[in-house]
Write an enzyme that holds these catalytic residues in place. Structure first.
Site, PDB file in Angstrom:
ATOM      1  N   ASP A 147       0.851  -1.177   0.000  1.00  0.00           N
ATOM      2  CA  ASP A 147       0.000   0.000   0.000  1.00  0.00           C
ATOM      3  C   ASP A 147       0.891   1.233   0.000  1.00  0.00           C
ATOM      4  O   ASP A 147       1.273   1.752   1.042  1.00  0.00           O
ATOM      5  CB  ASP A 147      -0.913  -0.015   1.223  1.00  0.00           C
ATOM      6  CG  ASP A 147      -2.035   1.009   1.109  1.00  0.00           C
ATOM      7  OD1 ASP A 147      -2.073   1.743   0.106  1.00  0.00           O
ATOM      8  OD2 ASP A 147      -2.868   1.056   2.029  1.00  0.00           O
ATOM      9  N   ALA A 148       1.254   1.673  -1.200  1.00  0.00           N
ATOM     10  CA  ALA A 148       2.137   2.826  -1.347  1.00  0.00           C
ATOM     11  C   ALA A 148       1.478   3.957  -2.137  1.00  0.00           C
ATOM     12  O   ALA A 148       1.980   5.080  -2.139  1.00  0.00           O
ATOM     13  CB  ALA A 148       3.443   2.417  -2.029  1.00  0.00           C
ATOM     14  N   LYS A 149       0.382   3.640  -2.828  1.00  0.00           N
ATOM     15  CA  LYS A 149      -0.401   4.637  -3.575  1.00  0.00           C
ATOM     16  C   LYS A 149       0.477   5.527  -4.447  1.00  0.00           C
ATOM     17  O   LYS A 149       0.343   6.752  -4.463  1.00  0.00           O
ATOM     18  CB  LYS A 149      -1.254   5.478  -2.616  1.00  0.00           C
ATOM     19  CG  LYS A 149      -2.275   4.653  -1.833  1.00  0.00           C
ATOM     20  CD  LYS A 149      -3.135   5.526  -0.935  1.00  0.00           C
ATOM     21  CE  LYS A 149      -4.156   4.693  -0.177  1.00  0.00           C
ATOM     22  NZ  LYS A 149      -3.554   3.853   0.875  1.00  0.00           N
ATOM     23  N   ARG A 150       1.359   4.919  -5.192  1.00  0.00           N
ATOM     24  CA  ARG A 150       2.257   5.672  -6.058  1.00  0.00           C
ATOM     25  C   ARG A 150       1.519   6.148  -7.310  1.00  0.00           C
ATOM     26  O   ARG A 150       0.631   5.472  -7.826  1.00  0.00           O
ATOM     27  CB  ARG A 150       3.457   4.822  -6.460  1.00  0.00           C
ATOM     28  CG  ARG A 150       4.348   4.394  -5.293  1.00  0.00           C
ATOM     29  CD  ARG A 150       4.915   5.609  -4.555  1.00  0.00           C
ATOM     30  NE  ARG A 150       6.032   5.253  -3.718  1.00  0.00           N
ATOM     31  CZ  ARG A 150       6.037   5.245  -2.381  1.00  0.00           C
ATOM     32  NH1 ARG A 150       4.915   5.558  -1.736  1.00  0.00           N
ATOM     33  NH2 ARG A 150       7.107   4.925  -1.705  1.00  0.00           N
TER      34      ARG A 150
ATOM     35  N   THR B 129      -0.798  -0.652  -4.698  1.00  0.00           N
ATOM     36  CA  THR B 129      -1.832   0.367  -4.875  1.00  0.00           C
ATOM     37  C   THR B 129      -1.243   1.555  -5.622  1.00  0.00           C
ATOM     38  O   THR B 129      -0.107   1.968  -5.373  1.00  0.00           O
ATOM     39  CB  THR B 129      -2.405   0.838  -3.531  1.00  0.00           C
ATOM     40  OG1 THR B 129      -1.354   1.365  -2.708  1.00  0.00           O
ATOM     41  CG2 THR B 129      -3.113  -0.284  -2.800  1.00  0.00           C
TER      42      THR B 129
END
Length: 293
Positions: free
Chosen positions: A102-105, A132
């Site tokens: 879960d890094a939402k890059r 993510t």
């Protein structure tokens, strides 16, 4: 194909479907934020981070389908925190869990490609089963990550309809064609998954998922049939329950991967209590999905 050819990797969607069927459709977050470390009797320091992450992995990685480390809670400790994250990912995968980073890059061009290399290229220190990503520089900006995910048998979860109230001002905005931004992301993912689903005879699960909050209520105005998984945060501490899933997701409920973080983690550091909580949530999800089916 020659005898020396490397076989194609099994797509993430197929691996996720198998894990969900065998272990139950549950994703547990690994979120070592300061207040949780304190409630576990640990210091908000590197030693506490190591103890926390190792305890969660040892308790759950051999029984839940997906573990989802939140990268930020490791990054805040600098390079040594990232080293703990590397160990956490490797040990979780070795124990059989799929790891969703879960890094939402989200970025463009070579920068997006570098983010993809960091998390989705086999052999990378933080290699994970899925990542993510944020599409709000335009869905097309994710192309480097999409291409590497296809090549490496990994997956993406694209922010579409998130559970935080601030997300509505972007995700519910209406485009010139009358479709919301969130609906557009879902439609693009359906296109992305179509070849993989077709190759599996129409019954498979694609590798490109959406993040859709379980707290959003009636989503019947959205086409959630994207052919891929729907990561559903909001179960537990945010107020949604497994019993809500059929009402929120309708016919797409079997593609839902409910995410629970604090609802399970608050039972630590006792590994027995962590396992019992995760098992309870997984059983409740199974019952809800079975009832809806």
């Amino acid at each position: 194909m020659t005898g020396n050819a490397t076989p194609a990797p099994v797509p993430f969607g197929a691996r996720l479907r198998r894990a969900m069927d065998e272990r139950g459709p549950l994703c547990v977050g690994i979120d070592p934020h300061a207040s949780l470390l304190t409630s576990w009797g640990l210091g908000d320091d590197l030693a506490g981070l190591e103890r926390f992450s190792r305890t969660v992995v040892e308790a759950l990685a051999d029984r839940v389908a997906v573990l989802k480390p939140q990268s930020a809670f490791f990054e805040r400790f600098g390079s040594r925190g990232v080293a703990v994250l590397e160990t956490c990912v490797a040990e979780a995968r070795q124990a059989g869990a799929l790891v969703l980073m879960d890094a939402k890059r989200g970025d463009i061009g070579s920068t997006m490609a570098a983010y993809a290399d960091t998390f989705l290229r086999p052999g990378a220190p933080l290699f994970s089963d899925a990542l993510t990503v944020s599409p709000f520089l335009g869905y097309g900006s994710l192309a480097p990550a999409v291409e590497l995910a296809r090549a490496s048998g990994t997956g993406l979860f694209v922010l579409a309809l998130t559970s935080n109230p601030e997300g509505a001002e972007v995700q519910h905005a209406v485009r010139g064609d009358g479709r919301t931004v969130g609906a557009t992301m879902l439609a693009r993912l359906a296109e992305e998954n179509a070849p993989e689903v077709a190759a599996a005879g129409g019954a498979g699960l694609g590798s490109f998922g959406a993040v859709v909050g379980a707290t959003l209520g009636d989503l019947s105005s959205y086409d959630l049939a994207i052919g891929g998984p729907l990561l559903a945060p909001g179960i537990g501490a945010q107020g949604a329950t497994p019993a809500d899933l059929p009402r929120v997701f309708g016919a797409a409920v079997r593609q839902v991967v409910p995410n629970v973080s604090r609802g399970v983690l608050r039972h630590g550091p006792d590994p027995v209590a962590l396992r019992a909580s995760a098992d309870r949530f997984a059983d409740e999800v199974r019952r809800a999905v079975h009832t809806a089916g």
